[in-house]
Design a protein around this motif. Sequence first.
Motif, PDB file in Angstrom:
ATOM      1  N   ASN A 196      18.623 104.707  65.398  1.00  0.00           N
ATOM      2  CA  ASN A 196      19.080 104.920  64.020  1.00  0.00           C
ATOM      3  C   ASN A 196      20.567 104.634  63.889  1.00  0.00           C
ATOM      4  O   ASN A 196      21.014 104.000  62.911  1.00  0.00           O
ATOM      5  CB  ASN A 196      18.799 106.369  63.583  1.00  0.00           C
ATOM      6  CG  ASN A 196      17.426 106.495  62.928  1.00  0.00           C
ATOM      7  OD1 ASN A 196      16.804 105.490  62.570  1.00  0.00           O
ATOM      8  ND2 ASN A 196      16.949 107.712  62.795  1.00  0.00           N
ATOM      9  N   ASN A 197      21.348 105.111  64.855  1.00  0.00           N
ATOM     10  CA  ASN A 197      22.787 104.872  64.818  1.00  0.00           C
ATOM     11  C   ASN A 197      23.111 103.390  64.968  1.00  0.00           C
ATOM     12  O   ASN A 197      24.040 102.863  64.346  1.00  0.00           O
ATOM     13  CB  ASN A 197      23.491 105.680  65.914  1.00  0.00           C
ATOM     14  CG  ASN A 197      23.491 107.168  65.627  1.00  0.00           C
ATOM     15  OD1 ASN A 197      23.621 107.576  64.473  1.00  0.00           O
ATOM     16  ND2 ASN A 197      23.336 107.986  66.647  1.00  0.00           N
ATOM     17  N   LEU A 198      22.341 102.719  65.851  1.00  0.00           N
ATOM     18  CA  LEU A 198      22.542 101.277  66.019  1.00  0.00           C
ATOM     19  C   LEU A 198      22.207 100.529  64.723  1.00  0.00           C
ATOM     20  O   LEU A 198      22.876  99.538  64.378  1.00  0.00           O
ATOM     21  CB  LEU A 198      21.679 100.761  67.178  1.00  0.00           C
ATOM     22  CG  LEU A 198      22.116 101.187  68.581  1.00  0.00           C
ATOM     23  CD1 LEU A 198      21.104 100.703  69.613  1.00  0.00           C
ATOM     24  CD2 LEU A 198      23.498 100.629  68.903  1.00  0.00           C
ATOM     25  N   TYR A 199      21.184 101.003  64.032  1.00  0.00           N
ATOM     26  CA  TYR A 199      20.842 100.379  62.756  1.00  0.00           C
ATOM     27  C   TYR A 199      21.987 100.545  61.755  1.00  0.00           C
ATOM     28  O   TYR A 199      22.358  99.596  61.041  1.00  0.00           O
ATOM     29  CB  TYR A 199      19.568 100.999  62.189  1.00  0.00           C
ATOM     30  CG  TYR A 199      19.241 100.528  60.792  1.00  0.00           C
ATOM     31  CD1 TYR A 199      18.729  99.254  60.573  1.00  0.00           C
ATOM     32  CD2 TYR A 199      19.469 101.362  59.690  1.00  0.00           C
ATOM     33  CE1 TYR A 199      18.449  98.813  59.294  1.00  0.00           C
ATOM     34  CE2 TYR A 199      19.194 100.927  58.408  1.00  0.00           C
ATOM     35  CZ  TYR A 199      18.680  99.653  58.203  1.00  0.00           C
ATOM     36  OH  TYR A 199      18.403  99.220  56.935  1.00  0.00           O
ATOM     37  N   GLY A 200      22.570 101.747  61.721  1.00  0.00           N
ATOM     38  CA  GLY A 200      23.689 101.984  60.823  1.00  0.00           C
ATOM     39  C   GLY A 200      24.884 101.120  61.184  1.00  0.00           C
ATOM     40  O   GLY A 200      25.556 100.555  60.293  1.00  0.00           O
ATOM     41  N   VAL A 209      27.130  96.223  67.912  1.00  0.00           N
ATOM     42  CA  VAL A 209      25.715  96.428  68.229  1.00  0.00           C
ATOM     43  C   VAL A 209      25.272  95.710  69.504  1.00  0.00           C
ATOM     44  O   VAL A 209      24.589  96.308  70.347  1.00  0.00           O
ATOM     45  CB  VAL A 209      24.826  96.011  67.032  1.00  0.00           C
ATOM     46  CG1 VAL A 209      23.345  96.062  67.414  1.00  0.00           C
ATOM     47  CG2 VAL A 209      25.102  96.923  65.848  1.00  0.00           C
ATOM     48  N   PRO A 210      25.593  94.423  69.720  1.00  0.00           N
ATOM     49  CA  PRO A 210      25.109  93.746  70.939  1.00  0.00           C
ATOM     50  C   PRO A 210      25.518  94.471  72.236  1.00  0.00           C
ATOM     51  O   PRO A 210      24.698  94.622  73.158  1.00  0.00           O
ATOM     52  CB  PRO A 210      25.753  92.356  70.847  1.00  0.00           C
ATOM     53  CG  PRO A 210      25.965  92.137  69.390  1.00  0.00           C
ATOM     54  CD  PRO A 210      26.336  93.483  68.844  1.00  0.00           C
ATOM     55  N   GLY A 211      26.767  94.923  72.308  1.00  0.00           N
ATOM     56  CA  GLY A 211      27.213  95.620  73.505  1.00  0.00           C
ATOM     57  C   GLY A 211      26.473  96.923  73.728  1.00  0.00           C
ATOM     58  O   GLY A 211      26.090  97.263  74.860  1.00  0.00           O
ATOM     59  N   LEU A 212      26.232  97.669  72.647  1.00  0.00           N
ATOM     60  CA  LEU A 212      25.503  98.931  72.765  1.00  0.00           C
ATOM     61  C   LEU A 212      24.036  98.707  73.122  1.00  0.00           C
ATOM     62  O   LEU A 212      23.429  99.501  73.847  1.00  0.00           O
ATOM     63  CB  LEU A 212      25.618  99.716  71.457  1.00  0.00           C
ATOM     64  CG  LEU A 212      27.021 100.251  71.134  1.00  0.00           C
ATOM     65  CD1 LEU A 212      27.057 100.869  69.744  1.00  0.00           C
ATOM     66  CD2 LEU A 212      27.462 101.274  72.177  1.00  0.00           C
ATOM     67  N   LEU A 213      23.460  97.613  72.599  1.00  0.00           N
ATOM     68  CA  LEU A 213      22.080  97.295  72.970  1.00  0.00           C
ATOM     69  C   LEU A 213      21.970  96.987  74.467  1.00  0.00           C
ATOM     70  O   LEU A 213      20.993  97.362  75.127  1.00  0.00           O
ATOM     71  CB  LEU A 213      21.575  96.112  72.145  1.00  0.00           C
ATOM     72  CG  LEU A 213      21.170  96.408  70.702  1.00  0.00           C
ATOM     73  CD1 LEU A 213      20.822  95.120  69.963  1.00  0.00           C
ATOM     74  CD2 LEU A 213      19.973  97.373  70.661  1.00  0.00           C
ATOM     75  N   LEU A 214      22.959  96.266  74.995  1.00  0.00           N
ATOM     76  CA  LEU A 214      22.974  95.996  76.440  1.00  0.00           C
ATOM     77  C   LEU A 214      23.072  97.286  77.239  1.00  0.00           C
ATOM     78  O   LEU A 214      22.417  97.442  78.280  1.00  0.00           O
ATOM     79  CB  LEU A 214      24.143  95.064  76.777  1.00  0.00           C
ATOM     80  CG  LEU A 214      23.984  93.593  76.388  1.00  0.00           C
ATOM     81  CD1 LEU A 214      25.257  92.826  76.696  1.00  0.00           C
ATOM     82  CD2 LEU A 214      22.791  92.964  77.126  1.00  0.00           C
ATOM     83  N   LYS A 215      23.887  98.229  76.767  1.00  0.00           N
ATOM     84  CA  LYS A 215      24.010  99.512  77.458  1.00  0.00           C
ATOM     85  C   LYS A 215      22.692 100.284  77.417  1.00  0.00           C
ATOM     86  O   LYS A 215      22.277 100.900  78.411  1.00  0.00           O
ATOM     87  CB  LYS A 215      25.134 100.347  76.826  1.00  0.00           C
ATOM     88  CG  LYS A 215      26.525  99.774  77.051  1.00  0.00           C
ATOM     89  CD  LYS A 215      27.590 100.645  76.408  1.00  0.00           C
ATOM     90  CE  LYS A 215      28.974 100.026  76.563  1.00  0.00           C
ATOM     91  NZ  LYS A 215      29.405  99.942  77.970  1.00  0.00           N
ATOM     92  N   LEU A 216      22.028 100.258  76.273  1.00  0.00           N
ATOM     93  CA  LEU A 216      20.739 100.931  76.158  1.00  0.00           C
ATOM     94  C   LEU A 216      19.706 100.277  77.072  1.00  0.00           C
ATOM     95  O   LEU A 216      18.908 100.967  77.723  1.00  0.00           O
ATOM     96  CB  LEU A 216      20.262 100.895  74.706  1.00  0.00           C
ATOM     97  CG  LEU A 216      18.916 101.580  74.417  1.00  0.00           C
ATOM     98  CD1 LEU A 216      18.957 103.051  74.795  1.00  0.00           C
ATOM     99  CD2 LEU A 216      18.531 101.415  72.939  1.00  0.00           C
TER     100      LEU A 216
END
Length: 371
Positions: A196-200, A209-216
């Motif tokens: 949800n936070n990534l969507y926001g 977002v791309p960097g956080l998606l890689l971390k996830l």
Amino acid sequence: MEMDTNILMFNLIPETIRFILDIRGMEVIKKAIASLFEKGTKVHLYFLVGLFLATALVTLQKRDFIEIIPRAFLFYVMVVCCVYAGRWLTRQFLIKNRWAYLILFGGITVIVFSIISTSLLIYLFGNTNEGDVSDFLITTPLFVIIMIFCGGFIAITRTVIQQQINEVKILQNQAETELNLLTNRLSPHFLFNTLNNLYGLSISEHRKVPGLLLKLSALLSYALYSSSETYVKLNDELDYINNFIDLEKVRVSDRLVLNVDITKVNGDINIAPMVLIVFVENAFKHAKNTLDKQIRIDIRIWVDQQFIHFFIKNNCPDGLVGVRDDMESGLGIVTTVKRLDLLYGDNYSLDYGKVKSDFCVNLKIKNDAKS
């Protein structure tokens, strides 16, 4: 006046000696007995009673058993002393590969026990000729050595059996841990909020977002594949913690006051997977439940020549007392302590609890504990 003082001192001396023997002397004896028996007291009692009964049975079968009783008792005491001396020498020096101390103290033990036993045998047998004395001087040290070896063999056997039991426990615990890691490591609640936070962020700050998606992605991959390993690289575990913290920053947002000091290590230092992260997860979970305006979390991880150090502190609700499991993760503090006991034994120390309005955890693990 001087005579009265001397009389008083004379009366105080035995009282002082009695006090030392009653208090300190008894404490020393208790500690010595406790260290000797440690765990498995029943096994020691069975051995002592069984040996006593066997000695008594053999002695009573003799016609002149009354005359033999002192010698039989000496034999019993010799066997017990030698066996436990061999056990102590083995546990203190042989198992720990301290050969110099083993040879030194083993030699002293054989000499002392042989002299005492030979002297008592000569005394019990009364008038003996030179041939009997020579026999005592040969057979008694040999008997002492054999009994010490028996005690050492028993100690080694028990140690090997205990190690095998621990290995089975570790494997069983590892299987349970793997199941927990695979099913509960990253809870649906955590994933739901993170997505949800990534969507926001994709709307307001899409560049993050791309960097956080890689971390996830790294978080999910590590949770899946590290669960089957008994030990992992410490740096991999630290990367996992850093990724988790970065994602939690997005979830908590402005309330978070975070101080992180995580030092990467040079060289191959290993650690059990998913040990440190449990305390980090609990810190974020309980800190977010406080009524304070700010969520305060301090995390420090560093390594010296002997230990892996981990310290974490967070503010927590007033109702949080003692240890609480993180039900979302499936691996709370209680379970983690059990894992540490099985995997590291005496090679770690853990202190945790509430200090004023904060919950603190201080963990130290020996660098070479795995070996």
